[in-house]
Motif scaffolding. Sequence first.
Motif, mmCIF file in Angstrom:
data_model
loop_
_atom_site.group_PDB
_atom_site.id
_atom_site.type_symbol
_atom_site.label_atom_id
_atom_site.label_comp_id
_atom_site.label_asym_id
_atom_site.label_seq_id
_atom_site.Cartn_x
_atom_site.Cartn_y
_atom_site.Cartn_z
ATOM 1 N N SER A 87 -7.552 -36.850 8.274
ATOM 2 C CA SER A 87 -6.201 -37.341 8.579
ATOM 3 C C SER A 87 -5.335 -36.144 8.121
ATOM 4 N N THR A 98 -8.943 -40.534 1.445
ATOM 5 C CA THR A 98 -9.008 -41.346 2.642
ATOM 6 C C THR A 98 -10.379 -42.035 2.821
ATOM 7 N N LEU A 103 -7.297 -45.468 3.787
ATOM 8 C CA LEU A 103 -5.929 -45.402 4.150
ATOM 9 C C LEU A 103 -5.564 -43.835 4.422
ATOM 10 N N TYR A 104 -4.651 -43.779 5.581
ATOM 11 C CA TYR A 104 -3.971 -42.361 5.735
ATOM 12 C C TYR A 104 -3.343 -42.006 4.255
ATOM 13 N N HIS A 107 -0.194 -43.321 2.940
ATOM 14 C CA HIS A 107 -0.326 -44.610 2.330
ATOM 15 C C HIS A 107 -1.073 -44.731 1.162
ATOM 16 N N HIS A 327 1.212 -39.740 10.960
ATOM 17 C CA HIS A 327 1.383 -40.925 9.896
ATOM 18 C C HIS A 327 1.901 -40.312 8.661
ATOM 19 N N ASP A 332 6.089 -44.149 6.831
ATOM 20 C CA ASP A 332 4.615 -43.924 6.268
ATOM 21 C C ASP A 332 4.621 -43.757 4.757
ATOM 22 N N VAL A 394 -10.549 -42.642 8.653
ATOM 23 C CA VAL A 394 -10.306 -44.091 8.091
ATOM 24 C C VAL A 394 -11.166 -45.069 8.273
ATOM 25 N N ASP A 413 -6.063 -49.134 6.843
ATOM 26 C CA ASP A 413 -5.781 -48.403 8.129
ATOM 27 C C ASP A 413 -6.954 -48.531 8.967
ATOM 28 N N GLU A 415 -10.485 -49.848 10.922
ATOM 29 C CA GLU A 415 -11.062 -50.991 11.265
ATOM 30 C C GLU A 415 -12.562 -51.095 11.425
#
Length: 425
Positions: A87, A98, A103-104, A107, A327, A332, A394, A413, A415
Amino acid sequence: MRIHFSFFFKKLALVLLLAAPLYGIAQIDTLQQVVPGRQNAATQQVKPYVILISADGFRYDYAQKYGATHLLALSSQGVQAESMIPSFPSVTFPNHYTLVTGLYPSHHGLVNNSFYDKQRADRYSMGAKEKVRDGSWYGGTPLWVLAEQQQMVAASMFWVGSEADVKGVRPSYYYHYTEKISSDQKIQTVINWLNLPEEKRPHLITFYLSEPDHAGHVYGPDAAQTIAAVKDVDSTIYKLNEAVKATGLPVNFIFVSDHGMTAVDRENPIALPLAIDPKKFIIPVSGTMVDLHAKNKADIMPVYKQLKAEEKDYKVYLKKDVPRKYHYRTKDDRMNRIGDILLIPEWPKVFSQRKPGMGYHGFDPTVVKDMHATFYAWGPAFKSGLKIKSFENVHVYPLITEILGLQQTEKIDGEKRVLKGILKK
């Protein structure tokens, strides 16, 4: 003569008395911290195990380039990614955190190794122990917090955030960061954890190595010292893998790094532009980013316009206009820790008031591939002989929650779908 000896011993006693607190601090930092009363729920005792390993600054191509034969052999039995994309900014604290929050940086709140928090009117720095150990600086739910909340014991042989009481929780077993513990001692500690009774045995372990980052900074990414550091990491991972194998437990290994490393233009550093008045702006970081926090909002636009007019070898942005891919914009910035104006140098340039060091990271990883990190994984949960494309870091968090059967408790963030295909089931 007796008078002289008496004086000597009084002086010695005073020296020892004054030194005792410092010695005590040094001792405390090498002692394991144990949170009492924790144990695995019966349903967690049958779960697999994950050891998440990070070798700081282990660039995506180091293993192949410098012959990390053990890592290559182990990961060939599992999964090898072309690279892992860190990131922004591609520096240590944001990216380690992260990896364990999904999360970024904008965030989870660790927006750089050092940053300024406007609401607190205070600075966080990776070198300030009292800040590093204060959970109120950290957002998100780190993996060990998630595990402990669901009655799965976790342990940390170092990781960013593991010393802090994030959401009031630390790992059951952890250490304050120190470089006084050898690799062999770290390995033995992991084995001791895995040999604990089932109700006390950690199913999630983080394991951090500070090399080859140090060598890369001091000597550069192509130096003999960096090659040696890569080989030392390779040897450590082999020893760890062999020792863990002897336990007979179903342990999965995930080997990552936080970022890469690159050589920069040492002869032509960018000086801090004269338009920036340190009396009017708080400047927590420089190098691969200059982050300006205005003491008076009225100073933002005049300085921005002047910097924009003089822009050379760097890009200048208002926070609201930072490229979406980072981001790192106003939208953000959940904890309001990103500067009002950002100056981002164009590789291989860096901001410096003196001759820069040999190696740097922090650049845009979508432009400078040397910033890319490593991802290898092996163990019973992973498919064998699989090579995958580059992916963002992430997505490591949901991969680990899937292996350990942990329920995610907040939106992240990362998946699951991105890496789910590398698992056997």
